[in-house]
Design an enzyme around this catalytic site. Structure first.
Site, PDB file in Angstrom:
ATOM      1  N   ASN A 211       0.858  -1.190   0.000  1.00  0.00           N
ATOM      2  CA  ASN A 211       0.000   0.000   0.000  1.00  0.00           C
ATOM      3  C   ASN A 211       0.890   1.235   0.000  1.00  0.00           C
ATOM      4  O   ASN A 211       2.117   1.127   0.009  1.00  0.00           O
ATOM      5  CB  ASN A 211      -0.939  -0.029   1.202  1.00  0.00           C
ATOM      6  CG  ASN A 211      -0.162  -0.161   2.488  1.00  0.00           C
ATOM      7  OD1 ASN A 211       0.616   0.708   2.845  1.00  0.00           O
ATOM      8  ND2 ASN A 211      -0.342  -1.282   3.186  1.00  0.00           N
ATOM      9  N   ASP A 280      -3.999  -6.465   4.643  1.00  0.00           N
ATOM     10  CA  ASP A 280      -4.997  -7.391   5.189  1.00  0.00           C
ATOM     11  C   ASP A 280      -4.891  -8.784   4.560  1.00  0.00           C
ATOM     12  O   ASP A 280      -5.262  -9.772   5.176  1.00  0.00           O
ATOM     13  CB  ASP A 280      -6.411  -6.841   4.939  1.00  0.00           C
ATOM     14  CG  ASP A 280      -6.695  -5.647   5.837  1.00  0.00           C
ATOM     15  OD1 ASP A 280      -6.186  -5.637   6.975  1.00  0.00           O
ATOM     16  OD2 ASP A 280      -7.402  -4.716   5.395  1.00  0.00           O
ATOM     17  N   LYS A 290       9.777 -16.147 -11.177  1.00  0.00           N
ATOM     18  CA  LYS A 290       8.957 -15.028 -11.630  1.00  0.00           C
ATOM     19  C   LYS A 290       7.773 -15.529 -12.465  1.00  0.00           C
ATOM     20  O   LYS A 290       7.954 -16.399 -13.330  1.00  0.00           O
ATOM     21  CB  LYS A 290       9.836 -14.093 -12.483  1.00  0.00           C
ATOM     22  CG  LYS A 290       9.193 -12.795 -12.813  1.00  0.00           C
ATOM     23  CD  LYS A 290      10.182 -11.896 -13.551  1.00  0.00           C
ATOM     24  CE  LYS A 290       9.414 -10.773 -14.196  1.00  0.00           C
ATOM     25  NZ  LYS A 290      10.015 -10.320 -15.425  1.00  0.00           N
ATOM     26  N   PHE A 327      -4.920   2.956  14.441  1.00  0.00           N
ATOM     27  CA  PHE A 327      -5.148   3.964  13.402  1.00  0.00           C
ATOM     28  C   PHE A 327      -6.256   3.444  12.502  1.00  0.00           C
ATOM     29  O   PHE A 327      -6.357   2.236  12.279  1.00  0.00           O
ATOM     30  CB  PHE A 327      -3.871   4.188  12.573  1.00  0.00           C
ATOM     31  CG  PHE A 327      -2.996   5.265  13.137  1.00  0.00           C
ATOM     32  CD1 PHE A 327      -2.314   5.059  14.320  1.00  0.00           C
ATOM     33  CD2 PHE A 327      -2.874   6.492  12.490  1.00  0.00           C
ATOM     34  CE1 PHE A 327      -1.513   6.055  14.863  1.00  0.00           C
ATOM     35  CE2 PHE A 327      -2.075   7.496  13.022  1.00  0.00           C
ATOM     36  CZ  PHE A 327      -1.395   7.277  14.212  1.00  0.00           C
ATOM     37  N   LYS A 341     -13.991   0.157  14.772  1.00  0.00           N
ATOM     38  CA  LYS A 341     -12.684  -0.474  14.983  1.00  0.00           C
ATOM     39  C   LYS A 341     -12.243  -0.358  16.443  1.00  0.00           C
ATOM     40  O   LYS A 341     -11.657  -1.284  17.005  1.00  0.00           O
ATOM     41  CB  LYS A 341     -11.640   0.145  14.041  1.00  0.00           C
ATOM     42  CG  LYS A 341     -11.879  -0.261  12.596  1.00  0.00           C
ATOM     43  CD  LYS A 341     -10.944   0.430  11.613  1.00  0.00           C
ATOM     44  CE  LYS A 341     -11.417   0.149  10.180  1.00  0.00           C
ATOM     45  NZ  LYS A 341     -10.607   0.825   9.161  1.00  0.00           N
ATOM     46  N   LYS A 345     -11.704  -3.891  18.242  1.00  0.00           N
ATOM     47  CA  LYS A 345     -10.314  -4.247  18.575  1.00  0.00           C
ATOM     48  C   LYS A 345      -9.987  -3.946  20.036  1.00  0.00           C
ATOM     49  O   LYS A 345      -8.849  -4.066  20.454  1.00  0.00           O
ATOM     50  CB  LYS A 345      -9.354  -3.530  17.616  1.00  0.00           C
ATOM     51  CG  LYS A 345      -9.625  -3.885  16.151  1.00  0.00           C
ATOM     52  CD  LYS A 345      -8.515  -3.512  15.187  1.00  0.00           C
ATOM     53  CE  LYS A 345      -8.992  -3.742  13.746  1.00  0.00           C
ATOM     54  NZ  LYS A 345      -7.914  -3.887  12.781  1.00  0.00           N
TER      55      LYS A 345
HETATM   56  N1  CTP Z   1      -4.201  -3.673  11.736  1.00  0.00           N
HETATM   57  C1  CTP Z   1      -3.525  -4.770  12.234  1.00  0.00           C
HETATM   58  N2  CTP Z   1      -3.466  -5.921  11.518  1.00  0.00           N
HETATM   59  C2  CTP Z   1      -4.072  -6.016  10.320  1.00  0.00           C
HETATM   60  C3  CTP Z   1      -4.772  -4.893   9.800  1.00  0.00           C
HETATM   61  C4  CTP Z   1      -4.830  -3.744  10.525  1.00  0.00           C
HETATM   62  O1  CTP Z   1      -2.991  -4.694  13.340  1.00  0.00           O
HETATM   63  N3  CTP Z   1      -3.993  -7.132   9.638  1.00  0.00           N
HETATM   64  C5  CTP Z   1      -4.255  -2.444  12.529  1.00  0.00           C
HETATM   65  C6  CTP Z   1      -3.719  -1.228  11.828  1.00  0.00           C
HETATM   66  O2  CTP Z   1      -2.332  -1.054  12.091  1.00  0.00           O
HETATM   67  C7  CTP Z   1      -4.543  -0.102  12.409  1.00  0.00           C
HETATM   68  C8  CTP Z   1      -5.870  -0.753  12.697  1.00  0.00           C
HETATM   69  O3  CTP Z   1      -5.620  -2.156  12.764  1.00  0.00           O
HETATM   70  O4  CTP Z   1      -4.004   0.385  13.614  1.00  0.00           O
HETATM   71  C9  CTP Z   1      -6.947  -0.482  11.680  1.00  0.00           C
HETATM   72  O5  CTP Z   1      -6.452  -0.748  10.399  1.00  0.00           O
HETATM   73  P1  CTP Z   1      -7.284  -0.438   9.087  1.00  0.00           P
HETATM   74  O6  CTP Z   1      -6.497  -0.875   7.899  1.00  0.00           O
HETATM   75  O7  CTP Z   1      -7.793   0.980   9.131  1.00  0.00           O
HETATM   76  O8  CTP Z   1      -8.566  -1.333   9.270  1.00  0.00           O
HETATM   77  P2  CTP Z   1      -8.829  -2.856   9.134  1.00  0.00           P
HETATM   78  O9  CTP Z   1      -8.911  -3.447  10.488  1.00  0.00           O
HETATM   79  O10 CTP Z   1      -7.860  -3.472   8.183  1.00  0.00           O
HETATM   80  O11 CTP Z   1     -10.286  -2.848   8.528  1.00  0.00           O
HETATM   81  P3  CTP Z   1     -10.790  -2.432   7.046  1.00  0.00           P
HETATM   82  O12 CTP Z   1      -9.767  -2.976   6.101  1.00  0.00           O
HETATM   83  O13 CTP Z   1     -12.104  -3.087   6.965  1.00  0.00           O
HETATM   84  O14 CTP Z   1     -10.900  -0.921   7.004  1.00  0.00           O
END
Ligand code: CTP
Length: 402
Positions: A211, A280, A290, A327, A341, A345
């Site tokens: 990302n 995710d 490759k 975050f 969230k 969490k």
């Molecule tokens: N986070 C994490 N592990 C993951 C994904 C996210 O610990 N696999 C943490 C991120 O570092 C952040 C928080 O969870 O502090 C929220 O991350 P975000 O990407 O905004 O949300 P998601 O939980 O991934 O949900 P969505 O993709 O549905 O927005």
């Protein structure tokens, strides 16, 4: 935009070294950052550059002589020394340090330093033989014993033609020392674990899924927590940013490595801040070779990565610690998503940031964040530099720790 130094009052003592011209740049930088800079020059310093230069750069009266004040005015040395948040001496000559170390008060600057209750930072600059001389070193040791901060000069080519130690440090180094000296030490004796940057999930030796996270916000938080006295462990995905001085860095590439590093270190932490943009999903298979292009559609199967923060939140239900900060990177329904969230969490605080605005989110130097704490209190902040955002997040963390 508000600077992190805005409104601070700095007494800037300048002594007679050729490096005075660099101090002019420092005064300009501080004034630009909305610091109230009061310059006090020794007579020797004023021989290198006129006090007029510093008056123009600081926009304020420059003091040189002990007996300049008009009759009936307050005693300059007492009032100037009492008014500042920080006193810096740059460049500091061997002579001036000898005076400060021995408590001399035979000119305005040495008198002010003696009367000053604020922290004093000394930035020496001189020929290396003078700097290394036992007398200068003994004076430096004594100043350290008095609680003064001594910022060792840099190595390099000196104005006198010699090579060696003695160059006044660069502005960036000085700025960092000034910020640390002004920071409240409200995270001293605390360990803060911060994650930053993206993760890379590779699907063949040449390519990965990732990302746009740059790591700026997480690194900014690590730097700010370090300034406030914390022991900082920074678990970082790939980032081009240099780690801040003093932090313990753990470099990882993918989400599973980040998961393992966090699980290894979180037990020693009082606070965990998950600023990383964790992928995710990861490819179900990482190919050893490759992937070659074919004419057809390419299907890439993805499997979910562990949700690190959610796992910490579950563990916290029993252990009650550490403080958990998440975050939420959002492009729509920011506040609703943040609340969801926070709850899912089991967090103490969530920092919501918009990722599609021009000056916010990934890679920008600025950010517009909203904070929701565990009692669902919402605070929307204006567009700020990531440096200021980091401090405001930590202000909230300090409150929650109480
Ligand atoms: N986070 C994490 N592990 C993951 C994904 C996210 O610990 N696999 C943490 C991120 O570092 C952040 C928080 O969870 O502090 C929220 O991350 P975000 O990407 O905004 O949300 P998601 O939980 O991934 O949900 P969505 O993709 O549905 O927005």
């Amino acid at each position: 935009m508000k600077s992190i130094l805005a409104g601070k009052k700095i007494l800037f003592g300048i002594t007679g070294s050729i490096a005075v011209y660099k101090a002019a740049e420092w005064v300009r930088e501080l004034t630009k950052a909305e610091v109230e800079v009061t310059v006090v020059m020794t007579e020797a310093a004023a021989r290198f550059i006129s006090s007029l230069t510093f008056a123009a750069l600081s926009g304020r009266r420059v003091y040189t002589g002990m007996f300049e004040a008009d009759a009936g005015e307050e005693m300059t040395h007492i009032s100037l020394a009492g008014e500042c948040d920080l006193c810096i001496i740059a460049p500091a000559t061997a002579q001036s340090m000898a005076k400060f170390a021995n408590g001399f008060a035979d000119d305005l600057l040495s008198t002010l330093v003696l009367a000053c209750k604020a922290k004093v930072l000394v930035f020496p600059a001189m020929n290396s033989n003078m700097y290394c001389h036992a007398a200068t070193q003994a004076n430096l040791t004594r100043l350290q014993e008095y609680g003064y901060g001594i910022i060792e000069p840099e190595q390099g080519k000196l104005a006198c033609g010699d090579e060696g130690i003695g160059r006044l440090v660069a502005w960036e180094t000085a700025r960092e020392k000034i910020l640390s000296a002004l920071a409240p030490q409200d995270l001293a004796d605390r360990t803060v674990l911060i994650t930053a940057g993206p993760t890379w999930e590779s699907f063949d030796p040449a390519r990965h899924l990732s990302n746009r996270s740059s790591g700026k916000m997480g690194y900014g938080l690590a730097r700010a927590a370090g300034r406030r006295g914390a022991r900082v462990i920074l678990v970082s995905g790939p980032s081009a940013i240099d780690p801040p001085p003093g932090v313990e860095i753990v470099n990882i590439i993918n989400a599973r490595e980040m998961h393992d590093a966090v699980m290894e270190h979180y037990k020693s932490a009082d606070v965990v801040v998950m600023a990383a943009a964790v992928s995710d999903y990861r490819p179900a298979k990482t190919m050893q070779q490759k992937i070659k292009k074919g004419g057809k559609l390419l299907d890439l199967e993805l499997v979910p990565n562990p949700d690190i923060l959610k796992k910490l939140g579950q563990k916290k239900k029993k252990a009650k610690r550490p403080l958990l900060i998440g975050f939420a990177a959002e492009s729509s329904h920011h506040i609703e998503e943040g609340r969801r969230k926070l709850k899912e969490k089991n967090l103490d605080l969530i920092v919501i940031n918009d990722i599609i605005g021009k000056d916010t989110g990934f890679a920008a130097d600025t950010n517009q964040i909203s904070l929701i704490d565990r009692d669902y209190g919402l605070e929307k902040l204006p567009l700020l530099s990531k440096e200021v955002c980091a401090d405001m997040i930590l202000d909230k963390v300090v409150k929650l720790l109480q």
